[in-house]
Motif scaffolding. Structure first.
Motif, mmCIF file in Angstrom:
data_model
loop_
_atom_site.group_PDB
_atom_site.id
_atom_site.type_symbol
_atom_site.label_atom_id
_atom_site.label_comp_id
_atom_site.label_asym_id
_atom_site.label_seq_id
_atom_site.Cartn_x
_atom_site.Cartn_y
_atom_site.Cartn_z
ATOM 1 N N GLU A 149 -8.543 0.973 -3.404
ATOM 2 C CA GLU A 149 -9.096 2.325 -3.574
ATOM 3 C C GLU A 149 -8.157 3.260 -4.336
ATOM 4 O O GLU A 149 -8.591 4.305 -4.824
ATOM 5 N N LEU A 150 -6.890 2.880 -4.448
ATOM 6 C CA LEU A 150 -5.943 3.682 -5.225
ATOM 7 C C LEU A 150 -6.070 3.440 -6.738
ATOM 8 O O LEU A 150 -5.635 4.262 -7.538
ATOM 9 N N LYS A 202 1.701 6.242 -7.200
ATOM 10 C CA LYS A 202 0.597 7.031 -7.750
ATOM 11 C C LYS A 202 0.856 8.534 -7.592
ATOM 12 O O LYS A 202 0.386 9.342 -8.400
ATOM 13 N N ASN A 203 1.612 8.886 -6.571
ATOM 14 C CA ASN A 203 1.997 10.289 -6.370
ATOM 15 C C ASN A 203 3.202 10.681 -7.216
ATOM 16 O O ASN A 203 3.716 11.800 -7.092
ATOM 17 N N LYS A 237 0.883 3.816 -3.153
ATOM 18 C CA LYS A 237 0.498 5.220 -2.943
ATOM 19 C C LYS A 237 1.607 6.157 -3.402
ATOM 20 O O LYS A 237 1.346 7.174 -4.063
ATOM 21 N N TYR A 261 0.821 -1.208 0.000
ATOM 22 C CA TYR A 261 0.000 0.000 0.000
ATOM 23 C C TYR A 261 0.857 1.261 0.000
ATOM 24 O O TYR A 261 0.627 2.186 -0.790
ATOM 25 N N GLU A 262 1.858 1.300 0.885
ATOM 26 C CA GLU A 262 2.719 2.491 0.971
ATOM 27 C C GLU A 262 3.395 2.773 -0.366
ATOM 28 O O GLU A 262 3.475 3.924 -0.825
ATOM 29 N N GLN A 263 3.873 1.701 -1.019
ATOM 30 C CA GLN A 263 4.616 1.911 -2.265
ATOM 31 C C GLN A 263 3.674 2.187 -3.439
ATOM 32 O O GLN A 263 4.010 2.975 -4.325
ATOM 33 N N ARG A 319 -7.158 -0.759 0.944
ATOM 34 C CA ARG A 319 -6.385 0.475 0.778
ATOM 35 C C ARG A 319 -5.768 0.549 -0.609
ATOM 36 O O ARG A 319 -5.788 1.596 -1.264
ATOM 37 N N VAL A 320 -5.213 -0.572 -1.066
ATOM 38 C CA VAL A 320 -4.622 -0.619 -2.409
ATOM 39 C C VAL A 320 -5.718 -0.514 -3.456
ATOM 40 O O VAL A 320 -5.588 0.214 -4.449
#
Length: 334
Positions: A123-124, A79-80, A76, A72-74, A120-121
């Motif tokens: 929804e990205l 995507k940024n 996100k 999830y952190e990576q 969480r993933v």
């Protein structure tokens, strides 16, 4: 230093091993070009190596063998538009190797067993696809591959399939409820008691009601159509071709279903099929047929698998252009 993209479109491609993800990714690369796509294999987020999984009896399909917090952190960060230090799962040794630096391109594809498992993933994701191979076809393909190419015994192949099945049904299969598009591969209904599984019935299940994602339809949107296109404009050897289109419900969602049962003899003649499809997101008439003819050697090119993989890619391109306001230039090889 790679320039940071203005907008990263994040795509999830889910499915079991051997379900056609690699071929689909090749079709996406053909469509977008290598300069636009970064592919992240989610096997790299295994938290247990092969030895640890064997010792604990936890399969790679089980979420306990995967690091979803890091995924999830990576995801996100990508995507940024931020670079990441991604771990590497070494399929040859079964070990987890030192990480590599990944600079995201304009499209990042998360492909593997679990792209839609973690909320969480999920929804990205800007677009999601699930490749769904029925048990009958999966077993036939695996038996053919493992027995013919790898010398495995029939009993061992079946044992391996059945050993994976509980975790597959618990953790992988439910993800198709969240997908924007499901490509479903089933046994043909054109041949009674078919055992070879060489002729396939393939369905493209498209979710309604998602902004900017109008489903592909055949003849008349919202109608229910059964069509046998064989004749003067489409060559069909035994057992022929049958197409179906209509509305349906799928995991509580309103969907449209486009279906092809049978095999195409001549890819050039697909222009006839293309002419009766609408909302294909092609840039020009004949592009769908051209993309299929470009790689007739890809698995599934002569049945609905290839057709629907290309149609899904075209939908993905339309979403990318909508989100980024940037037209995709057709790669030079097309």
């Amino acid at each position: 230093m790679t320039s940071k993209p203005d907008r990263v479109v994040l795509v999830g491609v889910a499915g079991d091993s051997g379900c056609g993800k690699s071929t689909f990714l090749r079709r996406l690369t053909d469509l977008f070009g290598e300069d636009l796509i970064t592919v992240i294999c989610l096997d790299d987020y295994h938290s247990l190596d092969r030895k640890q999984r064997k010792e604990t009896g936890i399969t790679a399909l089980n979420p306990k063998a995967n690091n979803f917090d890091l995924m999830y952190e990576q995801a996100k960060a990508l995507k940024n538009g931020e670079s990441i230090e991604k771990p590497i799962y070494n399929h040859t040794t079964g070990e987890i190797d030192p990480p590599e630096t990944i600079h995201p391109k304009s499209i990042v594809v998360l492909e593997g067993l679990h792209p839609m498992y973690d909320e969480r993933v999920r929804e990205l994701l800007d677009f999601s696809v699930y490749l769904d191979i029925s048990d009958e076809v999966k077993i036939a393909w695996k038996i053919q591959r493992d027995m013919a190419e790898r010398g495995h015994r029939y009993e061992d192949v079946l044992f391996a399939i059945n050993a994976r099945r509980p975790d597959f049904m618990a953790y992988i299969d439910p993800q198709k409820a969240h997908a924007d598009v499901v490509i479903q591969v089933l046994p043909t209904q054109l041949i009674q008691d078919d055992k070879d599984r060489k002729i396939l019935r393939v369905r493209m299940i498209q979710r309604y009601g998602v902004a900017g994602r109008d489903p592909v339809y055949l003849f008349d949107e919202g109608s229910t159509i059964d069509w046998i296109p064989c004749g003067r404009k489409l060559t069909c050897s035994y057992p022929g071709i049958k197409m179906h289109y209509g509305p349906d419900a799928y995991y509580g969602h309103e969907v449209s279903i486009l279906e092809v049962d049978g095999q195409f003899d001549n890819l050039e003649e697909l222009i006839y099929i293309e002419g009766h499809l609408s909302n294909t997101s092609t840039q020009e008439y004949g592009e769908l047929t051209h993309l299929l003819r470009q790689h007739p050697d890809y698995p599934g090119s002569t049945n609905g698998t290839g057709l629907f993989q290309v149609l899904t890619g075209l939908k993905m391109r339309a979403i990318y252009e909508q989100l980024t306001q940037t037209p995709v230039k057709v790669p030079a090889s097309v």
